[in-house]
Design a protein around this motif. Structure first.
Motif, PDB file in Angstrom:
ATOM      1  N   PRO A 195      17.355 -50.108 -23.621  1.00 27.03           N
ATOM      2  CA  PRO A 195      16.937 -50.627 -22.314  1.00 27.03           C
ATOM      3  C   PRO A 195      16.058 -51.879 -22.455  1.00 27.03           C
ATOM      4  O   PRO A 195      14.968 -51.819 -23.047  1.00 27.03           O
ATOM      5  N   ILE A 196      16.521 -52.999 -21.925  1.00 28.98           N
ATOM      6  CA  ILE A 196      15.749 -54.241 -21.896  1.00 28.98           C
ATOM      7  C   ILE A 196      15.354 -54.463 -20.436  1.00 28.98           C
ATOM      8  O   ILE A 196      16.148 -54.951 -19.623  1.00 28.98           O
ATOM      9  N   LEU A 197      14.141 -54.075 -20.116  1.00 29.08           N
ATOM     10  CA  LEU A 197      13.663 -54.027 -18.737  1.00 29.08           C
ATOM     11  C   LEU A 197      12.587 -55.094 -18.545  1.00 29.08           C
ATOM     12  O   LEU A 197      11.975 -55.544 -19.516  1.00 29.08           O
ATOM     13  N   PRO A 198      12.331 -55.533 -17.298  1.00 25.08           N
ATOM     14  CA  PRO A 198      11.534 -56.759 -17.087  1.00 25.08           C
ATOM     15  C   PRO A 198      10.020 -56.622 -17.223  1.00 25.08           C
ATOM     16  O   PRO A 198       9.267 -57.246 -16.492  1.00 25.08           O
ATOM     17  N   LEU A 199       9.576 -55.793 -18.190  1.00 26.35           N
ATOM     18  CA  LEU A 199       8.196 -55.853 -18.665  1.00 26.35           C
ATOM     19  C   LEU A 199       8.260 -56.745 -19.905  1.00 26.35           C
ATOM     20  O   LEU A 199       8.584 -56.297 -21.005  1.00 26.35           O
ATOM     21  N   LYS A 235      13.956 -61.054 -13.882  1.00 23.85           N
ATOM     22  CA  LYS A 235      14.822 -60.956 -15.062  1.00 23.85           C
ATOM     23  C   LYS A 235      15.783 -59.773 -14.989  1.00 23.85           C
ATOM     24  O   LYS A 235      16.737 -59.688 -15.776  1.00 23.85           O
ATOM     25  N   GLY A 236      15.557 -58.839 -14.046  1.00 24.50           N
ATOM     26  CA  GLY A 236      16.460 -57.713 -13.892  1.00 24.50           C
ATOM     27  C   GLY A 236      16.385 -56.729 -15.040  1.00 24.50           C
ATOM     28  O   GLY A 236      15.616 -56.892 -15.987  1.00 24.50           O
ATOM     29  N   SER A 237      17.213 -55.679 -14.954  1.00 25.95           N
ATOM     30  CA  SER A 237      17.265 -54.625 -15.973  1.00 25.95           C
ATOM     31  C   SER A 237      18.594 -54.675 -16.698  1.00 25.95           C
ATOM     32  O   SER A 237      19.651 -54.847 -16.076  1.00 25.95           O
ATOM     33  N   HIS A 238      18.553 -54.509 -18.003  1.00 25.57           N
ATOM     34  CA  HIS A 238      19.747 -54.568 -18.842  1.00 25.57           C
ATOM     35  C   HIS A 238      19.675 -53.426 -19.853  1.00 25.57           C
ATOM     36  O   HIS A 238      18.623 -53.147 -20.416  1.00 25.57           O
ATOM     37  N   PRO A 264      15.777 -54.526 -10.967  1.00 23.95           N
ATOM     38  CA  PRO A 264      14.562 -54.382 -11.769  1.00 23.95           C
ATOM     39  C   PRO A 264      13.912 -53.011 -11.603  1.00 23.95           C
ATOM     40  O   PRO A 264      13.770 -52.500 -10.495  1.00 23.95           O
ATOM     41  N   SER A 265      13.528 -52.438 -12.732  1.00 22.44           N
ATOM     42  CA  SER A 265      12.819 -51.157 -12.751  1.00 22.44           C
ATOM     43  C   SER A 265      12.232 -51.023 -14.145  1.00 22.44           C
ATOM     44  O   SER A 265      12.483 -51.855 -15.009  1.00 22.44           O
ATOM     45  N   TRP A 316      26.465 -55.034 -22.633  1.00 21.36           N
ATOM     46  CA  TRP A 316      25.283 -55.013 -21.790  1.00 21.36           C
ATOM     47  C   TRP A 316      25.633 -54.603 -20.362  1.00 21.36           C
ATOM     48  O   TRP A 316      26.455 -55.242 -19.704  1.00 21.36           O
ATOM     49  N   PHE A 317      25.014 -53.503 -19.912  1.00 24.06           N
ATOM     50  CA  PHE A 317      25.097 -53.055 -18.527  1.00 24.06           C
ATOM     51  C   PHE A 317      23.848 -53.539 -17.786  1.00 24.06           C
ATOM     52  O   PHE A 317      22.833 -53.865 -18.411  1.00 24.06           O
TER      53      PHE A 317
END
Length: 462
Positions: free
Chosen positions: A226-230, A250-253, A273-274, A268-269
């Protein structure tokens, strides 16, 4: 007190450090089952000196708390993890390192030196007790004495605090983030340690951006990142702004890779943002991957990129579905539970496979804080939830499941949790029948002092 003096909440109350290293035999009320034999290890941040600059809870020195259970009796021991950082600061008698290794707040004596704190997780694999954190190699501790033994150098770099142990193969599957020569980079690693403790794989790749990748997910055949926007930014940190900050644009990936595949094959899905600190479990169903995670609308505990305070947010359990056979890279999300919570655990004999029972620390007041005042059990088949609510401001740590025996049915066993007694400012170890949380603990082992709020723990059978 001067009205301009602000007390850091993560250095006060039960977040404040306990700097003594002690050994206690605990008073037990109720009856601990004879079959429950072993040690609950817990870890958390416990700065040995007043921190430099703005202190973040995630950056304190690691301290291990061990509760040894045998023949219905409980003993307790706590020791600092004597990392190179701890040793250097101890020799100087003061804090030297900035939070997250920030060079702007690090003393010249410590510039470029090892800054690991080993404060986030502790687990047992291949005969070794390993203290873990986000940005350094595992640090080995002696199982009974808690003597510090040093970094496991064979990992050749950073390893996250949240590896997954495959119950079928005995492999420990892990990752690292911020990998590379530059701090706060988008570099990541994927790695595997076999059942004998030998590191058999480490491959590097680039994430879409630098992110605090606190945890990840592993199924029988796949790993999910999970590459999340923190986000992390060295440029931002050098300007005196937050090293890690919330950047929702930047959204969530989430990257999905076969465990036997190459990192170049990651698919990549994406999602709105979360943030997720902790998943419960993930598994495969046909051509889909299912993941149950505790999702925040915004990252708690962290500011915005301009340094302004972040929004208060709480996590609830949701189910993510990744359709590997479909044409869409969107993550489907559905709510599972409507209770605020964190620190999900399950019967880890089912890690990477479909599971029925889960436990977590909860906040029935839904006050959107990280202060958890209850322990919950959720049956994912029936949807039935049990809650044991604490009173008087008491708060719980992560609940840890231990099976009754190696071949017991899923969920048949015990939950152990360390609880802070607010009125007395001390802690207790609570033992529950795992499938009957609501009736309360069957045994309580009383400490003469408190265990500061920490992060993770694991049971090691004795």
């Amino acid at each position: 007190m001067d009205g301009d003096v602000r007390i850091n909440p993560y250095l006060s109350g039960n977040f404040a450090p306990v700097r003594s290293e002690d050994d206690f035999d605990l008073v037990v009320k109720g009856e601990i089952p004879k079959e429950l034999k072993g040690t609950l290890y817990r870890t958390g941040p416990n700065p040995q000196f007043e921190p430099r600059g703005e202190y973040h809870w995630f950056t304190g020195d690691g301290m291990i708390h061990a509760f040894h259970v045998e023949d219905g009796k409980v003993s307790y021991r706590n020791r600092y993890v004597r990392t190179p950082k701890w040793e250097l600061e101890n020799s100087e008698g003061r804090a030297l390192f900035g939070g997250f290794g920030n060079p702007m707040t690090t003393d010249p004596i410590a510039q470029g030196k090892e800054s690991g704190v080993a404060n986030t997780n502790i687990l047992f694999h291949a005969g070794r007790l390993l203290a873990l954190e986000e940005a350094h190699a595992p640090f080995e501790m002696a199982e009974r004495t808690l003597d510090s033994k040093g970094y496991a150098t064979e990992y050749n770099g950073k390893v996250t605090a949240h590896p997954k142990i495959d119950p079928k193969t005995g492999e420990m599957v892990w990752f690292g983030y911020g990998v590379g020569d530059m701090p706060l980079s988008a570099g990541m690693s994927y790695g595997v340690t076999d059942a004998s403790g030998k590191v058999v794989r480490r491959d590097d790749f680039q994430a879409p951006f630098s992110s605090m990748v606190h945890d990840f997910l592993v199924t029988e055949n796949y790993a999910l990142f999970p590459i999340l926007p923190l986000t992390g930014s060295l440029e931002r940190a050098m300007k005196g702004l937050p090293a890690y900050a919330w950047e929702p644009d930047k959204g969530s990936h989430v990257g999905v890779m076969r465990r036997d595949g190459e990192v170049a094959s990651i698919r990549w899905f994406n999602a709105p943002p979360s943030y997720v600190f902790h998943p419960m479990n993930a598994w495969e169903e046909g051509g889909k991957i299912i993941a149950d995670v505790f999702r925040y609308d915004t990252a708690p505990l962290f500011p915005n990129a301009d340094g302004s305070p972040g929004q208060h947010s709480a996590a609830r359990m949701v189910r993510w579905t990744f359709d590997l056979d479909g044409n869409s890279d969107a993550i489907k999300e559905e709510a599972i539970d409507d209770l605020d919570g964190e620190f999900p655990r399950f019967d880890e004999r089912y890690a990477g496979s479909a599971h029925r029972h889960g436990w977590y620390a909860a906040d029935p007041s839904n006050a959107k804080t990280i202060k958890q005042t209850a322990i919950a059990h959720l049956d994912l088949v029936t949807g039935k939830r049990q809650v044991y609510a604490l009173t008087g401001g008491d708060m719980t740590s992560e609940p840890v499941f231990t099976p009754r025996s190696a071949d017991a049915a899923e969920g048949d066993g015990w939950i152990t949790a360390v609880v802070w007694r607010a009125a007395e400012d001390r802690s207790d170890l609570l033992v529950f029948e795992a499938l009957d949380i609501a009736k309360g603990p069957i045994a309580v082992a009383e400490l003469p002092r408190r265990v500061p709020f920490g992060f993770h723990g694991n049971w090691v059978a004795g």
